[in-house]
Design a protein around this motif. Sequence first.
Motif, PDB file in Angstrom:
ATOM      1  N   VAL A 158       1.834   6.489  -7.066  1.00 52.56           N
ATOM      2  CA  VAL A 158       0.731   7.372  -7.469  1.00 52.56           C
ATOM      3  C   VAL A 158       1.131   8.825  -7.291  1.00 52.56           C
ATOM      4  O   VAL A 158       0.853   9.678  -8.153  1.00 52.56           O
ATOM      5  N   ALA A 159       1.800   9.150  -6.172  1.00 54.54           N
ATOM      6  CA  ALA A 159       2.242  10.525  -5.933  1.00 54.54           C
ATOM      7  C   ALA A 159       3.238  10.963  -7.009  1.00 54.54           C
ATOM      8  O   ALA A 159       3.189  12.101  -7.504  1.00 54.54           O
ATOM      9  N   ALA A 160       4.153  10.064  -7.398  1.00 54.12           N
ATOM     10  CA  ALA A 160       5.125  10.388  -8.445  1.00 54.12           C
ATOM     11  C   ALA A 160       4.426  10.621  -9.784  1.00 54.12           C
ATOM     12  O   ALA A 160       4.770  11.553 -10.539  1.00 54.12           O
ATOM     13  N   ALA A 161       3.427   9.807 -10.098  1.00 53.06           N
ATOM     14  CA  ALA A 161       2.694   9.972 -11.357  1.00 53.06           C
ATOM     15  C   ALA A 161       1.950  11.300 -11.384  1.00 53.06           C
ATOM     16  O   ALA A 161       1.934  12.007 -12.401  1.00 53.06           O
ATOM     17  N   VAL A 162       1.341  11.667 -10.267  1.00 56.37           N
ATOM     18  CA  VAL A 162       0.632  12.949 -10.186  1.00 56.37           C
ATOM     19  C   VAL A 162       1.602  14.101 -10.381  1.00 56.37           C
ATOM     20  O   VAL A 162       1.305  15.088 -11.077  1.00 56.37           O
ATOM     21  N   LEU A 163       2.790  13.997  -9.793  1.00 57.75           N
ATOM     22  CA  LEU A 163       3.808  15.043  -9.933  1.00 57.75           C
ATOM     23  C   LEU A 163       4.245  15.185 -11.388  1.00 57.75           C
ATOM     24  O   LEU A 163       4.411  16.313 -11.896  1.00 57.75           O
TER      25      LEU A 163
ATOM     26  N   LEU B  94       0.829  -1.206   0.000  1.00 56.13           N
ATOM     27  CA  LEU B  94       0.000   0.000   0.000  1.00 56.13           C
ATOM     28  C   LEU B  94       0.864   1.256   0.000  1.00 56.13           C
ATOM     29  O   LEU B  94       0.587   2.228  -0.720  1.00 56.13           O
ATOM     30  N   ILE B  95       1.941   1.246   0.789  1.00 55.49           N
ATOM     31  CA  ILE B  95       2.841   2.398   0.839  1.00 55.49           C
ATOM     32  C   ILE B  95       3.543   2.600  -0.505  1.00 55.49           C
ATOM     33  O   ILE B  95       3.652   3.726  -1.015  1.00 55.49           O
ATOM     34  N   ILE B  96       4.025   1.489  -1.094  1.00 58.11           N
ATOM     35  CA  ILE B  96       4.699   1.582  -2.397  1.00 58.11           C
ATOM     36  C   ILE B  96       3.743   2.136  -3.454  1.00 58.11           C
ATOM     37  O   ILE B  96       4.107   2.999  -4.264  1.00 58.11           O
ATOM     38  N   THR B  97       2.512   1.662  -3.451  1.00 62.09           N
ATOM     39  CA  THR B  97       1.509   2.144  -4.401  1.00 62.09           C
ATOM     40  C   THR B  97       1.262   3.634  -4.223  1.00 62.09           C
ATOM     41  O   THR B  97       1.151   4.385  -5.207  1.00 62.09           O
TER      42      THR B  97
END
Length: 267
Positions: free
Chosen positions: A231-236, A224-227
Amino acid sequence: MSLKKIGTLKEGRVNTVCVCADTDSDEWHTLWEIKKHKTARLLMEMQGASPFAECRMDGERLCVLLSYEEPRPLGKFYQGGLYTWEERRRIYGNIVEACVNAAVPYPLLYLLLKERCINIRQDDSMYFTYYILLDNLDTDKAEKDCAGLAAGLLAELMELHGKKEERSCLALIRKKLRRNAYNSFTELVHDIKFIDGRKRLSLIWGRIPYPEQSTKDKLFRILLIITAVLVAAAVLLVASQLMFGDIPLLRAFSSAVRKIGTESLLR
């Protein structure tokens, strides 16, 4: 001491449980009349660690005198919904404390817990009434067995009367009961401390995980943490594309590659 029998509460194959009064002091007592010689011998061997006020022979029967207190069964007089979480946690602790301080050999304590002979006073302290039949007395019962029964009693009270503050503690007790993991009352006292209704700040990665997580729970939490990081990197990256028309990190990388390629050609 001269005793007058008030009444018979239980009668079994091994013993009879009576209530009697001292005619001199009007003090009431619980009386076990032991019919079987083998059980009488076992009790005499336990006497040094038992709450027996007096033991004496009456013909072929061993008479065991114990303390008496008016019954107030926990199952009847405990009104958990009326208590705060702090009061409920204190009562759970009082139950375990009563077991520890009962000064009863574990085989007898096991029967007291199994027969739910635990009572609650008006000040929420606990005590035992000795209304048990000794037909199934097992001298092999130890603290582990008694702690398991006490844990089951606490779980039952939490299920019937507990609220959100007991959730993590109840889940932990259930898990340990399934694994038969309680070996002492000290472990149970420790687990009760997880009942906490105070407000706490959440951490960046969520609340502190529940105790005694399984391997599957831990693996799921790591994934869950890795996901969340991905996701945060993709949004950035998407935000950079929208703001700058491209991705600065890739532009810097490709620029360096072009420079290296140009210098190679010039040579």
